[in-house]
Write a protein that holds these residues in place. Structure first.
Motif, PDB file in Angstrom:
ATOM      1  N   SER A  93      -0.184 -17.687   4.101  1.00  0.00           N
ATOM      2  CA  SER A  93       0.312 -16.393   3.646  1.00  0.00           C
ATOM      3  C   SER A  93      -0.265 -15.273   4.497  1.00  0.00           C
ATOM      4  O   SER A  93      -1.349 -15.390   5.054  1.00  0.00           O
ATOM      5  CB  SER A  93      -0.076 -16.177   2.173  1.00  0.00           C
ATOM      6  OG  SER A  93      -1.474 -16.231   2.033  1.00  0.00           O
ATOM      7  N   ARG A  94       0.487 -14.156   4.597  1.00  0.00           N
ATOM      8  CA  ARG A  94       0.059 -13.026   5.412  1.00  0.00           C
ATOM      9  C   ARG A  94      -1.149 -12.330   4.782  1.00  0.00           C
ATOM     10  O   ARG A  94      -1.279 -12.245   3.576  1.00  0.00           O
ATOM     11  CB  ARG A  94       1.213 -12.034   5.558  1.00  0.00           C
ATOM     12  CG  ARG A  94       0.888 -10.860   6.451  1.00  0.00           C
ATOM     13  CD  ARG A  94       2.091  -9.968   6.643  1.00  0.00           C
ATOM     14  NE  ARG A  94       3.113 -10.640   7.421  1.00  0.00           N
ATOM     15  CZ  ARG A  94       4.335 -10.953   6.956  1.00  0.00           C
ATOM     16  NH1 ARG A  94       4.652 -10.645   5.739  1.00  0.00           N
ATOM     17  NH2 ARG A  94       5.215 -11.570   7.704  1.00  0.00           N
ATOM     18  N   VAL A  95      -2.033 -11.868   5.621  1.00  0.00           N
ATOM     19  CA  VAL A  95      -3.207 -11.144   5.139  1.00  0.00           C
ATOM     20  C   VAL A  95      -2.751  -9.877   4.426  1.00  0.00           C
ATOM     21  O   VAL A  95      -1.919  -9.135   4.950  1.00  0.00           O
ATOM     22  CB  VAL A  95      -4.130 -10.785   6.313  1.00  0.00           C
ATOM     23  CG1 VAL A  95      -5.335  -9.998   5.823  1.00  0.00           C
ATOM     24  CG2 VAL A  95      -4.568 -12.053   7.033  1.00  0.00           C
TER      25      VAL A  95
ATOM     26  N   VAL B 298       1.927   2.520   7.664  1.00  0.00           N
ATOM     27  CA  VAL B 298       2.918   1.607   8.240  1.00  0.00           C
ATOM     28  C   VAL B 298       3.772   2.425   9.201  1.00  0.00           C
ATOM     29  O   VAL B 298       3.919   3.642   9.048  1.00  0.00           O
ATOM     30  CB  VAL B 298       3.798   0.945   7.164  1.00  0.00           C
ATOM     31  CG1 VAL B 298       2.972   0.037   6.262  1.00  0.00           C
ATOM     32  CG2 VAL B 298       4.528   1.988   6.333  1.00  0.00           C
ATOM     33  N   ASP B 299       4.319   1.768  10.190  1.00  0.00           N
ATOM     34  CA  ASP B 299       5.112   2.449  11.212  1.00  0.00           C
ATOM     35  C   ASP B 299       6.565   2.592  10.766  1.00  0.00           C
ATOM     36  O   ASP B 299       7.127   1.698  10.130  1.00  0.00           O
ATOM     37  CB  ASP B 299       5.066   1.683  12.531  1.00  0.00           C
ATOM     38  CG  ASP B 299       3.670   1.650  13.131  1.00  0.00           C
ATOM     39  OD1 ASP B 299       2.934   2.637  12.939  1.00  0.00           O
ATOM     40  OD2 ASP B 299       3.317   0.642  13.767  1.00  0.00           O
ATOM     41  N   ARG B 300       7.151   3.714  11.135  1.00  0.00           N
ATOM     42  CA  ARG B 300       8.556   3.976  10.852  1.00  0.00           C
ATOM     43  C   ARG B 300       9.196   4.673  12.055  1.00  0.00           C
ATOM     44  O   ARG B 300       8.521   5.371  12.825  1.00  0.00           O
ATOM     45  CB  ARG B 300       8.721   4.874   9.621  1.00  0.00           C
ATOM     46  CG  ARG B 300       8.376   4.216   8.304  1.00  0.00           C
ATOM     47  CD  ARG B 300       9.437   3.202   7.893  1.00  0.00           C
ATOM     48  NE  ARG B 300       9.217   2.749   6.532  1.00  0.00           N
ATOM     49  CZ  ARG B 300       8.452   1.709   6.201  1.00  0.00           C
ATOM     50  NH1 ARG B 300       7.812   1.034   7.160  1.00  0.00           N
ATOM     51  NH2 ARG B 300       8.312   1.346   4.943  1.00  0.00           N
ATOM     52  N   THR B 301      10.494   4.489  12.209  1.00  0.00           N
ATOM     53  CA  THR B 301      11.292   5.275  13.135  1.00  0.00           C
ATOM     54  C   THR B 301      12.246   6.102  12.290  1.00  0.00           C
ATOM     55  O   THR B 301      13.088   5.553  11.581  1.00  0.00           O
ATOM     56  CB  THR B 301      12.087   4.377  14.105  1.00  0.00           C
ATOM     57  OG1 THR B 301      11.177   3.607  14.888  1.00  0.00           O
ATOM     58  CG2 THR B 301      12.941   5.219  15.042  1.00  0.00           C
TER      59      THR B 301
ATOM     60  N   GLU C 254      11.870   2.059  -1.386  1.00  0.00           N
ATOM     61  CA  GLU C 254      11.068   0.889  -1.725  1.00  0.00           C
ATOM     62  C   GLU C 254      10.751   0.131  -0.442  1.00  0.00           C
ATOM     63  O   GLU C 254      11.640  -0.087   0.387  1.00  0.00           O
ATOM     64  CB  GLU C 254      11.832  -0.024  -2.681  1.00  0.00           C
ATOM     65  CG  GLU C 254      11.036  -1.235  -3.117  1.00  0.00           C
ATOM     66  CD  GLU C 254      11.818  -2.130  -4.070  1.00  0.00           C
ATOM     67  OE1 GLU C 254      11.220  -3.059  -4.634  1.00  0.00           O
ATOM     68  OE2 GLU C 254      13.033  -1.888  -4.240  1.00  0.00           O
ATOM     69  N   PRO C 255       9.505  -0.253  -0.219  1.00  0.00           N
ATOM     70  CA  PRO C 255       9.166  -0.970   1.013  1.00  0.00           C
ATOM     71  C   PRO C 255      10.006  -2.235   1.158  1.00  0.00           C
ATOM     72  O   PRO C 255      10.332  -2.884   0.158  1.00  0.00           O
ATOM     73  CB  PRO C 255       7.677  -1.295   0.834  1.00  0.00           C
ATOM     74  CG  PRO C 255       7.180  -0.274  -0.136  1.00  0.00           C
ATOM     75  CD  PRO C 255       8.324  -0.006  -1.065  1.00  0.00           C
ATOM     76  N   PRO C 256      10.372  -2.610   2.383  1.00  0.00           N
ATOM     77  CA  PRO C 256      11.137  -3.842   2.589  1.00  0.00           C
ATOM     78  C   PRO C 256      10.340  -5.075   2.210  1.00  0.00           C
ATOM     79  O   PRO C 256       9.123  -5.009   1.999  1.00  0.00           O
ATOM     80  CB  PRO C 256      11.452  -3.811   4.098  1.00  0.00           C
ATOM     81  CG  PRO C 256      10.436  -2.894   4.688  1.00  0.00           C
ATOM     82  CD  PRO C 256      10.110  -1.889   3.645  1.00  0.00           C
ATOM     83  N   GLY C 257      11.034  -6.205   2.142  1.00  0.00           N
ATOM     84  CA  GLY C 257      10.439  -7.455   1.666  1.00  0.00           C
ATOM     85  C   GLY C 257       9.106  -7.825   2.286  1.00  0.00           C
ATOM     86  O   GLY C 257       8.138  -8.096   1.557  1.00  0.00           O
ATOM     87  N   PRO C 258       8.995  -7.857   3.624  1.00  0.00           N
ATOM     88  CA  PRO C 258       7.704  -8.243   4.224  1.00  0.00           C
ATOM     89  C   PRO C 258       6.557  -7.329   3.812  1.00  0.00           C
ATOM     90  O   PRO C 258       5.436  -7.798   3.609  1.00  0.00           O
ATOM     91  CB  PRO C 258       7.996  -8.139   5.730  1.00  0.00           C
ATOM     92  CG  PRO C 258       9.463  -8.342   5.855  1.00  0.00           C
ATOM     93  CD  PRO C 258      10.047  -7.707   4.633  1.00  0.00           C
ATOM     94  N   GLU C 259       6.838  -6.018   3.668  1.00  0.00           N
ATOM     95  CA  GLU C 259       5.778  -5.092   3.257  1.00  0.00           C
ATOM     96  C   GLU C 259       5.409  -5.319   1.798  1.00  0.00           C
ATOM     97  O   GLU C 259       4.230  -5.274   1.433  1.00  0.00           O
ATOM     98  CB  GLU C 259       6.221  -3.649   3.484  1.00  0.00           C
ATOM     99  CG  GLU C 259       6.329  -3.283   4.954  1.00  0.00           C
ATOM    100  CD  GLU C 259       6.754  -1.842   5.184  1.00  0.00           C
ATOM    101  OE1 GLU C 259       6.873  -1.465   6.354  1.00  0.00           O
ATOM    102  OE2 GLU C 259       6.980  -1.111   4.196  1.00  0.00           O
ATOM    103  N   ARG C 260       6.394  -5.575   0.951  1.00  0.00           N
ATOM    104  CA  ARG C 260       6.090  -5.849  -0.456  1.00  0.00           C
ATOM    105  C   ARG C 260       5.253  -7.116  -0.585  1.00  0.00           C
ATOM    106  O   ARG C 260       4.316  -7.179  -1.388  1.00  0.00           O
ATOM    107  CB  ARG C 260       7.379  -5.988  -1.271  1.00  0.00           C
ATOM    108  CG  ARG C 260       8.168  -4.700  -1.406  1.00  0.00           C
ATOM    109  CD  ARG C 260       9.168  -4.776  -2.546  1.00  0.00           C
ATOM    110  NE  ARG C 260      10.057  -5.920  -2.442  1.00  0.00           N
ATOM    111  CZ  ARG C 260      11.208  -5.921  -1.772  1.00  0.00           C
ATOM    112  NH1 ARG C 260      11.602  -4.824  -1.143  1.00  0.00           N
ATOM    113  NH2 ARG C 260      11.971  -6.997  -1.727  1.00  0.00           N
TER     114      ARG C 260
END
Length: 204
Positions: free
Chosen positions: A44-46, A78-81, A104-110
């Motif tokens: 799992s991601r840190v 978190v980075d955004r464009t 709402e943050p996208p799936g990977p961020e959630r």
């Protein structure tokens, strides 16, 4: 007699050679079976860490920005464009950044533990008549927002040069109250429930 002995030795040597190959293959980690093996799920991601994004060409009229989201009860960037029509217009940049904070943050961020407390209905506009230059007006009184939401906005705006004056962000609400100066400090990021306020800004 010698010919028969030689013939008897060849099969024995072949068997010994095959056994040696099997031992070497096992020692080198080579599987001798073609059956696929399930290695289990990937690690799992840190928490609070996102993979680096690919450096691709940005669309025209867009800027790279950092926004602050909540993770583990702290503020993390978190980075955004973001799409903007005029990158030098404070109110335009503020609106674009607020739009990202509302999403709402996208799936990977959630999955990494990120969330946002900024209400979807919140809007921002430029200064009204009599406000100091660079002040921003939210559609709700800043003090009526949750401390976490206000901290997200203040720290995100602090990262954008057009929105900062003397290190502070000036925010007001829809009422007649004067805008106030807000600071984003290390304590704000570590404890977003306590947003430092500098008090009312003198109207010009």
């Amino acid at each position: 007699m010698m010919r028969s002995e030689r013939r008897g030795r060849r099969p024995a040597a072949a068997v010994a050679g095959a056994a040696l190959c099997a031992i070497l293959a096992a020692g080198c980690g080579i599987r001798t079976t073609s059956v696929p093996v399930d290695a289990g799920p990937a690690p799992s991601r840190v928490p609070c860490e996102m993979p680096a994004q690919d450096a691709t060409a940005q669309p025209r009229q867009s800027i790279s920005a950092e926004i602050y989201l909540i993770c583990n009860s702290q503020l993390v960037t978190v980075d955004r464009t973001v799409q903007v029509q005029e990158a030098k217009s404070g109110s335009t940049v503020a609106a674009a950044l607020l739009a990202e904070l509302r999403k709402e943050p996208p799936g990977p961020e959630r999955q990494a533990g990120f969330s946002t407390d900024v209400p979807e209905s919140l809007r921002v506009s430029g200064p009204r008549a009599g406000d100091p230059k660079g002040a921003l007006r939210l559609s709700e009184q800043p003090e009526d927002l949750t401390a976490e939401a206000l901290a997200q906005i203040v720290c995100t705006y602090t990262e954008s040069e057009p929105l900062v004056q003397d290190g502070t962000v000036m925010l007001g609400g829809p009422g007649k109250y004067a805008p106030r100066g807000y600071l984003c400090t290390a304590e704000t990021k570590a404890r977003p429930k306590a947003v430092p306020t500098l008090g009312a800004v003198r109207l010009s």
